[in-house]
Write an enzyme that holds these catalytic residues in place. Sequence first.
Site, PDB file in Angstrom:
ATOM      1  N   GLY A 125       0.822  -1.194   0.000  1.00 61.35           N
ATOM      2  CA  GLY A 125       0.000   0.000   0.000  1.00 61.35           C
ATOM      3  C   GLY A 125       0.861   1.251   0.000  1.00 61.35           C
ATOM      4  CB  CYS A 126       0.280   4.635  -1.356  1.00 61.19           C
ATOM      5  SG  CYS A 126      -1.413   4.895  -0.770  1.00 61.19           S
ATOM      6  CE1 TYR A 127      -1.827   8.278   3.155  1.00 62.61           C
ATOM      7  CE2 TYR A 127      -3.567   6.639   2.913  1.00 62.61           C
ATOM      8  CZ  TYR A 127      -3.145   7.953   2.866  1.00 62.61           C
ATOM      9  OH  TYR A 127      -4.034   8.947   2.546  1.00 62.61           O
TER      10      TYR A 127
END
Length: 323
Positions: A125-127
């Site tokens: 995931g990006c975060y």
Amino acid sequence: MVSRILPRKTRVFIDGEAGTTGLGIRQRLEALPDPCPIECLKIHPGLRKDPEARFAMMEQADITVLCLPDDAAREAVALGKGSGTRFLDASTAHRVSKGWVYGLPELESGQPERIRHARHVSNPGCYATGAIALLRPLVQAGVLPAEAAVSINAVSGYSGGGRKMIEAHARDDGPAFKLYGLDLQHKHLPEITQYSGLAHQPLFVPSVGHFPQGMIVSIPLHLVHLPGCPSVSDLRRILQEAYPDETPDGAESAVRVIQADETGTELLADSLAGDDRMELRVHGHGGQAVLTARLDNLGKGASGAAVRNLLLMSGQPLPPLAG
């Protein structure tokens, strides 16, 4: 005259290519230098949701990339069982699942080889990419206890929120800034906890700003409460040792630790829009520090990371990073 037989290209089927991540992956693959080692298989637009047509594409594909909602991604893996294809899942569905390799090559030594040989790879995931990159080296070094109470704040461009959010922000009256996930159950929390080495889920507060692409993940720390009372320089050195400028095979690293004189007192979230790199910083003063990771939520946080994983899975050398 003897003709040279070129190796067969890796055939890739993007299941869900009409979405933001799928389109980004295809665009990056099309931009790879010739001769491109990957061939993208195309399904007829009218058959994108037809199980038989999708299974036929999986049978042809060496690797199937899943750019689908979580439940649909699980269904796709079940559908493709027996097809012989390998999977790279860009959804959240399999990021902490047994038998899936986490697709963050910088996670630790040997991770690129695990990705290279895996049948099932989950794209981070990006975060989570930013949070894990900052936290894991500190936890492993013993500077940040696994039992520590950690808070994470983050802001992302609106392109990561899907079609409805993009349409809302494309209008002049799109919201300037919005906190969300205030039930404190964001879907990236399990992977952040597992791969950072924390014993408990951190307190994570994400937000969306009125800009298309970009992201900052920030983590405040009271240094005086950490074992040995480390300095800002100590934290930066640990990160620099974890993320050298080049990979073991000589490719440019996607993660760069910014030196103290480059840090400054301000940080714009969208400065890496369109870039597949990530920048890590340690800001500090008077016994306090803030760790920051800046990246493009669609680059290193999604499509860019997926293409690097595809190339690893294909046994190909990594090209220069986009940006």
